[in-house]
Design a protein around this motif. Structure first.
Motif, short mmCIF file in Angstrom:
data_model
loop_
_atom_site.label_atom_id
_atom_site.label_comp_id
_atom_site.label_asym_id
_atom_site.label_seq_id
_atom_site.Cartn_x
_atom_site.Cartn_y
_atom_site.Cartn_z
N THR A 214 42.87 99.59 36.90
CA THR A 214 43.49 98.45 37.60
C THR A 214 44.99 98.60 37.79
O THR A 214 45.59 97.87 38.56
N THR A 219 50.81 92.11 38.62
CA THR A 219 50.63 91.53 39.96
C THR A 219 49.66 92.34 40.81
O THR A 219 49.13 91.82 41.80
N LYS A 220 49.41 93.59 40.44
CA LYS A 220 48.50 94.44 41.22
C LYS A 220 47.09 94.45 40.65
O LYS A 220 46.16 94.91 41.32
N PRO A 223 44.34 91.91 42.68
CA PRO A 223 43.69 92.46 43.88
C PRO A 223 42.83 93.68 43.58
O PRO A 223 41.82 93.90 44.26
N ASP A 226 39.49 92.32 42.21
CA ASP A 226 38.81 91.60 43.29
C ASP A 226 38.21 92.59 44.29
O ASP A 226 37.04 92.46 44.71
N SER A 227 38.99 93.57 44.68
CA SER A 227 38.53 94.56 45.65
C SER A 227 37.33 95.33 45.12
O SER A 227 36.35 95.56 45.85
N GLN A 230 34.07 93.14 45.02
CA GLN A 230 33.48 92.86 46.32
C GLN A 230 32.43 93.89 46.71
O GLN A 230 31.47 93.59 47.40
N ALA A 248 42.99 89.14 35.69
CA ALA A 248 42.35 89.54 36.94
C ALA A 248 40.84 89.30 36.88
O ALA A 248 40.23 88.86 37.86
#
Length: 356
Positions: A214, A219-220, A223, A226-227, A230, A248
């Motif tokens: 990750t 802050t990264k 996403p 999440d990515s 998906q 996250a």
């Protein structure tokens, strides 16, 4: 930390109550390694130097280490010494090595460092010891097979923590299910053992265990998780082995609740605790970051004032699962011990203690 609480916890260091009581009477102050100390009168360490220590870190701005720094601050105030906080913001080993070498050149009185790499810190540690500078590891012990000769380790038993987390996750999944381990920086000594420990439990039980990087910047991580999810919505559990990845995971569990996915975090920062309370995280794990700073300074100090007779000792700062059932005390009071406030305070201990 209150005097009473410290006396009660004296056993962590293997020293007697009278000795610790005397230690707490040591004078306070600051300064550098070459200054004469202010210990006098009834101090158990008359005339000790105002030692300056160095704590090197791999993620110097990460919120997890806020209570670690408070612990180090409080120990220095009690003992009349000081420390520097150096290293890398993003787990760049070369930056940590440079910080350690600079500490050796500056002739600090002791160094604490998370040994997140198997070989990189071996030569700097050897140089420090040869110069009479004690070196301990905190938060991450030298990986198996490493020859880095630190004198002690202060922190969680990382592999065991992973094993216990894996056993807890196993109660919620079945053979054939996928468990995804969300990890900021794969391979680093402070978090990889947590992944390996869980894997050693889950894979033999027929669980598909996958590891997902990750990144170490908080802050990264949101996403990134999440990515990944998906494209893998059949995953049953998201297992985070660091605080940023845990947040996250919580965000992903909340967003994709309809899939039935569950998740867990690591550490007890306020945002993580709030996600446990809300039910987005099944659990998180308390490894007592405050002690990792406080005891690092204390052990280095005792080595110096005892002329090396009181050698640093391994100290397991523990593992405690924090769930919706027991999260409230963590959130009830803002405090330095968990890093939620810089205010110095003494808290009321529980009226009864549940046996573990």
């Amino acid at each position: 930390m209150s005097r009473r609480r410290m006396l009660r916890n004296a056993g962590v260091l293997g020293i007697g109550l009278p000795a610790l009581a005397g230690l707490l009477d040591a004078c306070s102050g600051g300064g550098n390694n070459n200054d004469s100390g202010s210990g006098g009168g009834n101090s158990p360490f008359p005339g000790h130097k105002k030692y300056k220590f160095n704590l090197v870190n791999h993620v110097t701005t990460n919120s997890f280490f806020t209570p670690t720094r408070y612990g180090a601050d409080d120990a220095c105030e009690i003992l009349g010494c000081s420390y520097s906080w150096t290293g890398s913001e993003n787990s760049i080993v070369s930056e940590m090595v440079n910080a350690m070498n600079s500490a050796v050149t500056a002739k600090v009185a002791g160094i604490g460092i998370p040994v997140i790499d198997k070989t990189a810190f071996t030569a700097p540690t050897q140089s420090a010891l040869a110069a009479g500078i004690p070196v301990i590891s905190y938060n991450a012990n030298p990986p198996v097979g490493s020859r880095t000769p630190v004198m002690s380790y202060i922190g969680q038993d990382l592999t065991k923590a992973g094993v216990e987390a894996g056993q807890r996750i196993l109660q919620q999944v079945k053979p054939g299910d996928t468990v995804a381990c969300m990890i900021a920086t794969p391979g680093t000594g402070n978090i990889q053992p947590r992944a390996d420990g869980a894997k050693s439990v889950l894979e033999p039980a027929g669980i598909k265990f996958v590891q997902v990087a990750t990144g170490a910047i908080e802050t990264k991580e949101i996403p990134a998780v999440d990515s990944w999810f998906q494209g893998h919505k059949d995953t049953k559990f998201l297992y985070a082995v660091d605080a940023g990845s845990g947040i996250a995971v919580a965000k992903a569990v909340e967003k994709y609740k309809s899939t039935g996915v569950k998740g867990s975090g690591w550490d007890v920062g306020t945002p993580t605790l709030q996600q446990v309370k809300s039910g987005n995280l099944d659990f998180t794990i308390d490894q007592q970051a405050y002690l990792q700073g406080f005891l690092s300074i204390l052990q280095l100090f005792l080595y110096q004032v005892s002329g090396g007779l009181v050698a640093p000792v391994d100290t397991n700062t523990g593992l405690k699962f924090v769930t919706k059932d027991n999260v409230e005390p963590y959130l009830a009071t803002q405090n330095r011990f968990e890093g939620s406030s810089e205010k110095k305070t003494t808290l009321q201990a529980p009226s009864s203690i549940q046996a573990s």
